[in-house]
Design an enzyme around this catalytic site. Structure first.
Site, PDB file in Angstrom:
ATOM      1  N   ASN A   1       0.878  -1.174   0.000  1.00  0.00           N
ATOM      2  CA  ASN A   1       0.000   0.000   0.000  1.00  0.00           C
ATOM      3  C   ASN A   1       0.913   1.221   0.000  1.00  0.00           C
ATOM      4  OD1 ASN A   1      -1.806   2.054   0.476  1.00  0.00           O
ATOM      5  ND2 ASN A   1      -2.207   1.496   2.616  1.00  0.00           N
TER       6      ASN A   1
ATOM      7  N   LYS B   1       0.194   4.286  -0.354  1.00  0.00           N
ATOM      8  CA  LYS B   1      -0.430   5.502   0.203  1.00  0.00           C
ATOM      9  C   LYS B   1      -0.151   6.706  -0.709  1.00  0.00           C
ATOM     10  CE  LYS B   1       0.154   3.512   4.750  1.00  0.00           C
ATOM     11  NZ  LYS B   1       0.016   3.702   6.169  1.00  0.00           N
TER      12      LYS B   1
ATOM     13  N   HIS C   1      -9.514   1.256   4.497  1.00  0.00           N
ATOM     14  CA  HIS C   1      -8.266   1.453   5.253  1.00  0.00           C
ATOM     15  C   HIS C   1      -8.551   2.392   6.420  1.00  0.00           C
ATOM     16  CE1 HIS C   1      -4.202   2.657   6.283  1.00  0.00           C
ATOM     17  NE2 HIS C   1      -3.802   1.565   5.645  1.00  0.00           N
TER      18      HIS C   1
ATOM     19  N   GLU D   1      -7.016   4.797   7.584  1.00  0.00           N
ATOM     20  CA  GLU D   1      -6.795   6.225   7.286  1.00  0.00           C
ATOM     21  C   GLU D   1      -8.005   6.813   6.561  1.00  0.00           C
ATOM     22  OE1 GLU D   1      -2.979   5.762   5.364  1.00  0.00           O
ATOM     23  OE2 GLU D   1      -2.129   5.129   7.280  1.00  0.00           O
TER      24      GLU D   1
ATOM     25  N   GLU E   1      -5.625  -4.850  10.333  1.00  0.00           N
ATOM     26  CA  GLU E   1      -4.589  -3.847  10.578  1.00  0.00           C
ATOM     27  C   GLU E   1      -4.897  -3.110  11.875  1.00  0.00           C
ATOM     28  OE1 GLU E   1      -2.534  -2.696   6.672  1.00  0.00           O
ATOM     29  OE2 GLU E   1      -4.267  -1.410   6.888  1.00  0.00           O
TER      30      GLU E   1
ATOM     31  N   GLY F   1       2.274   2.219  10.760  1.00  0.00           N
ATOM     32  CA  GLY F   1       3.244   3.303  10.613  1.00  0.00           C
ATOM     33  C   GLY F   1       3.902   3.725  11.918  1.00  0.00           C
TER      34      GLY F   1
ATOM     35  N   SER G   1       3.255  -2.146  10.461  1.00  0.00           N
ATOM     36  CA  SER G   1       4.701  -2.195  10.712  1.00  0.00           C
ATOM     37  C   SER G   1       5.300  -3.572  10.431  1.00  0.00           C
ATOM     38  CB  SER G   1       5.013  -1.743  12.145  1.00  0.00           C
ATOM     39  OG  SER G   1       4.570  -0.407  12.340  1.00  0.00           O
TER      40      SER G   1
HETATM   41  C1  PEP Z   1      -0.868   0.189   6.009  1.00  0.00           C
HETATM   42  O1  PEP Z   1      -1.104   1.384   6.082  1.00  0.00           O
HETATM   43  O2  PEP Z   1      -1.624  -0.543   5.351  1.00  0.00           O
HETATM   44  C2  PEP Z   1       0.290  -0.334   6.738  1.00  0.00           C
HETATM   45  C3  PEP Z   1       0.277  -1.578   7.090  1.00  0.00           C
HETATM   46  O3  PEP Z   1       1.303   0.568   7.008  1.00  0.00           O
HETATM   47  P1  PEP Z   1       2.730   0.243   7.677  1.00  0.00           P
HETATM   48  O4  PEP Z   1       3.220  -1.058   7.095  1.00  0.00           O
HETATM   49  O5  PEP Z   1       3.592   1.397   7.297  1.00  0.00           O
HETATM   50  O6  PEP Z   1       2.494   0.134   9.145  1.00  0.00           O
END
Ligand code: PEP
Length: 251
Positions: free
Chosen positions: A9, A11, A96, A98, A168, A174, A214
């Site tokens: 992803n 973003k 997601h 976000e 998630e 992040g 992460s």
């Molecule tokens: C995401 O936003 O889908 C995600 C998993 O981000 P990160 O791997 O940076 O934590």
């Protein structure tokens, strides 16, 4: 049997030339590697056409990070599921955290988006996950169960079979703070059980449930070794070919 999948992803990162270069690099790396899972990159809308033209869809899947909750018309600035599909993309990330947090996406909006994605032949990568306060209050199973039910359980079993789930935990996205492999497994098993209660064992066993938050080369192997963790949705680490390939090779 369900597929193991590693999906990136991106973003709101990379310009079009940077994104095309990254996609080509990942595509080439995959061609030269032994790969034991499906690999997908989800890019900004602007990148979909040039990226689709630069990669081999047999080697690397392509998805968008969102689509509109309306079919077409006077929705300035929106991008429809049909438009996404017409780029050559096969997947779309929906729900997601976000999008839920910053753009107010609700279960009702998401049901519209999922329906339009499916109607246009796109496979949704549907994200669910609790925030830190919900986990600390012991409400994480309730919250995630509700997100799955409210967002998806209006679907027929056939359509649900086209959904990829991504758990998630919002506190892990992040932040560098990964859920432990045991925490991920516990939630994935709960999600699979929730799906089984609604659609039966065969559908539940065929549903890929990805972990996101992460995930990096150093922790991917332990996470992916868990029986109900079928891969990862990768944010930050999908922006560097070496890191992304390090996660892909955890399978
Ligand atoms: C995401 O936003 O889908 C995600 C998993 O981000 P990160 O791997 O940076 O934590």
């Amino acid at each position: 049997m369900r597929k193991n999948i590693v999906a990136g992803n991106w973003k709101m990162n990379t310009t079009v030339p940077e994104g095309v270069a990254l996609a080509k690099e990942v595509n080439e790396a995959l061609k030269g590697a032994t790969v034991n899972c499906d690999v997908i990159i989800c890019t900004p809308f602007t990148h979909l056409v040039p990226v689709a033209q630069s990669i081999d869809s047999e080697v690397l899947g392509l998805g968008a990070e969102n689509c509109a909750d309306h079919e077409k018309g006077a929705y300035t600035g929106e991008v429809s599921a049909a438009m996404v599909a017409s780029t050559g993309a096969q997947y779309v990330i929906l729900g997601h955290s976000e999008r839920r947090q910053y753009y107010g996406e609700t279960a009702a909006t998401l049901r519209e988006k999922v329906a339009l994605a499916l109607a246009n032949g796109l496979k949704p990568i549907f994200c669910i996950g609790e925030v830190l306060e919900e986990r600390e209050a012991g409400k994480h199973f309730e919250v995630v169960g509700k997100q799955v039910e409210e967002g998806l359980f209006n679907l027929s079993a056939e359509d649900f079979g086209k959904i990829i789930l991504a758990y998630e935990p919002v506190w892990a996205i992040g932040t560098g703070k990964t859920a432990t492999a045991d925490q991920a497994e516990e939630m994935h098993a709960f999600i699979r059980g929730t799906v089984e209660k609604k659609y039966g064992k065969a559908v539940a066993e065929n549903t890929s449930i990805l972990y996101g938050g992460s995930c990096k080369p150093s922790n991917a192997k332990e996470l992916f070794a868990k029986p109900d963790v079928d891969g990862g949705l990768i944010g930050g680490a999908s922006l560097k070919c070496g890191d992304f390939m390090g996660i892909v090779s955890a399978f």
